[in-house]
Scaffold this motif. Structure first.
Motif, PDB file in Angstrom:
ATOM      1  N   LEU A  55       0.838  -1.209   0.000  1.00 28.20           N
ATOM      2  CA  LEU A  55       0.000   0.000   0.000  1.00 28.20           C
ATOM      3  C   LEU A  55       0.866   1.250   0.000  1.00 28.20           C
ATOM      4  O   LEU A  55       0.570   2.232  -0.701  1.00 28.20           O
ATOM      5  N   SER A 110      -0.848   4.732  -1.189  1.00 28.77           N
ATOM      6  CA  SER A 110      -2.253   4.665  -0.779  1.00 28.77           C
ATOM      7  C   SER A 110      -2.442   5.427   0.526  1.00 28.77           C
ATOM      8  O   SER A 110      -1.691   5.209   1.494  1.00 28.77           O
ATOM      9  N   ARG A 126     -14.420   6.903   5.343  1.00 31.43           N
ATOM     10  CA  ARG A 126     -13.411   7.112   4.291  1.00 31.43           C
ATOM     11  C   ARG A 126     -13.601   8.478   3.629  1.00 31.43           C
ATOM     12  O   ARG A 126     -12.638   9.171   3.308  1.00 31.43           O
ATOM     13  N   VAL A 146     -10.505   9.920   1.596  1.00 35.95           N
ATOM     14  CA  VAL A 146     -10.037   8.740   0.859  1.00 35.95           C
ATOM     15  C   VAL A 146     -11.112   8.324  -0.136  1.00 35.95           C
ATOM     16  O   VAL A 146     -12.226   7.976   0.258  1.00 35.95           O
ATOM     17  N   THR A 156     -11.910   4.357  -4.786  1.00 36.65           N
ATOM     18  CA  THR A 156     -10.976   3.569  -5.602  1.00 36.65           C
ATOM     19  C   THR A 156      -9.794   3.046  -4.783  1.00 36.65           C
ATOM     20  O   THR A 156      -9.262   1.979  -5.078  1.00 36.65           O
ATOM     21  N   HIS A 157      -9.390   3.795  -3.742  1.00 40.26           N
ATOM     22  CA  HIS A 157      -8.278   3.323  -2.900  1.00 40.26           C
ATOM     23  C   HIS A 157      -8.679   2.069  -2.136  1.00 40.26           C
ATOM     24  O   HIS A 157      -7.853   1.162  -1.930  1.00 40.26           O
ATOM     25  N   SER A 158      -9.920   1.986  -1.719  1.00 35.73           N
ATOM     26  CA  SER A 158     -10.400   0.783  -1.031  1.00 35.73           C
ATOM     27  C   SER A 158     -10.440  -0.409  -1.984  1.00 35.73           C
ATOM     28  O   SER A 158     -10.112  -1.537  -1.597  1.00 35.73           O
ATOM     29  N   ARG A 166      -8.514  -0.840  -4.684  1.00 39.30           N
ATOM     30  CA  ARG A 166      -7.126  -1.264  -4.920  1.00 39.30           C
ATOM     31  C   ARG A 166      -6.576  -2.041  -3.734  1.00 39.30           C
ATOM     32  O   ARG A 166      -5.879  -3.049  -3.897  1.00 39.30           O
TER      33      ARG A 166
END
Length: 380
Positions: A33, A38, A87, A92, A95-97, A99
């Protein structure tokens, strides 16, 4: 043990072995990450939440591997709905979750493959672990996206509500103030004429009535802008409207059956406006002792009834007197939705309004078959 052997050698995996491999996977997870920058690994708060979910996913997977069948803790997954909103507050993006979920899936899958090769475990152990992994990661991403969308929708609604309130303030402060000044000037002119013993001209009286009517319309518009719209559910919005009217003399019994999810948003908003107009007519004119609103939502149609035991009215007289703007609006809204409106009323017998609206899966779908909708009699 009744002579029964364990399903496979994974059943004898030691606690220390599981713990060591878990810590290794989590460490690799955070490193990967960080490698993609991230925000889930850069913030202590975000990482603590991310690590908690990763360990739960890992433990679901190990339990499923040793048991030979998928075992997933759905109660833990439910917590992720709130995490989706968190989030957003942390800045956040969703899309970060996604990935992060893909990265964790790959790492845990590699661990399962390693166990299977080292233990010589049967296919059932591997399949159970992979199914558990897919379910645990997928359900969390689904729940997180629901929470994310719900939080964003709430923010959009709040912005929309704030916009309405700002517009209400501007109308009240600017237009309302100007109308009040105009009314004051007319009153002063009338006083001057009376002091001189002169009659107030007809056109001045007409101007006074026009300003008074516009002032009343402005106040009603400001009140309307400050009332809640359809947010959350149709039943909630209508209950808010009834409470905002604050008329204890006219109790309203409201029932809504069916799911709001079956109604397209645009249809729900139009139906809310139609029922609200019916209730406003009751409050203004009916002098009713009781009002019943019944809305029956089905996947293919909505049936609505608004019934009061008030004074009632003669449809023909209302049309002839040019006082049917509200009812004409109801009729037009029903027509735009390919629905029907039926009004049954007469002096002394109260009023019964029936609204039927079809729910179409495809906007281009053909109109409902004849006979599906209730017959439409007199309209106003």
């Amino acid at each position: 043990m009744n002579g029964e052997a364990p399903l496979h050698s994974a059943g004898t995996m030691s606690e220390s072995r599981l713990r060591t491999s878990e810590d290794l996977v989590i460490a690799q997870y955070r490193e990967r990450l960080r490698a993609i920058n991230s925000p889930l690994a850069l913030s202590a708060e975000a990482w603590a939440q991310c690590e908690l979910q990763a360990r739960r996913i890992y433990r679901d997977c190990t339990r499923s591997y040793t048991a030979g069948k998928p075992l997933v803790s759905d109660t833990h997954i439910a917590e992720v709905v709130d995490l989706g909103g968190e989030r957003v507050r942390q800045g956040v993006h969703l899309t970060h979750s996604v990935r992060a979920g893909v990265l964790l899936f790959d790492l845990v899958l590699d661990q399962v493959v390693e166990w299977t090769e080292a233990d010589g475990a049967p296919w059932s152990a591997y399949a159970a672990a992979v199914r558990s992994l897919q379910h645990s990661v997928g359900r969390r991403l689904e729940a997180g996206s629901i929470g994310y969308d719900s939080f964003m929708l709430a923010r959009v609604r709040e912005v929309h509500k704030q916009g309405h309130r700002k517009l209400a303030r501007e109308i009240h402060d600017q237009i309302g103030n100007s109308l009040s000044l105009a009314m004051r000037q007319i009153e002063l002119y009338e006083l001057e004429l009376r002091d001189r013993g002169a009659d107030v001209p007809k056109h001045v009286r007409a101007a006074r009535e026009a300003v008074l009517e516009t002032l009343a319309s402005t106040r009603e518009l400001v009140t309307e802008l400050r009332r809640p719209t359809v947010a959350g559910s149709l039943e909630t919005a209508l209950n808010h409207f009834v409470m905002s009217m604050g008329d204890a003399r006219t109790p309203v019994q409201l029932w809504v059956r069916g799911l709001d999810e079956w109604i397209p948003t645009a249809v729900s908003e139009e139906l809310f406006l139609m029922v609200r107009e019916c209730l406003r007519n009751v409050y203004r004119h009916a002098e009713a002792g009781n009002v019943v609103v019944h809305i029956d939502i089905a996947p293919h149609e909505i049936q609505t009834e608004v019934i009061d035991d008030g004074l009632g009215f003669d449809l023909a007289s209302v049309h002839a007197g040019g006082r049917s703007n509200g009812l004409t609006g109801l009729e037009e809204r029903a027509e735009l939705l390919d629905g029907t409106l039926n009004i049954d009323s007469s002096p002394g017998r109260g009023t019964h309004v029936t609204i039927w609206i079809p729910i179409k899966e495809d906007p281009a779908s053909p109109p409902p078959a004849p006979g599906r909708a209730p017959e439409t009699e007199g309209r106003r």
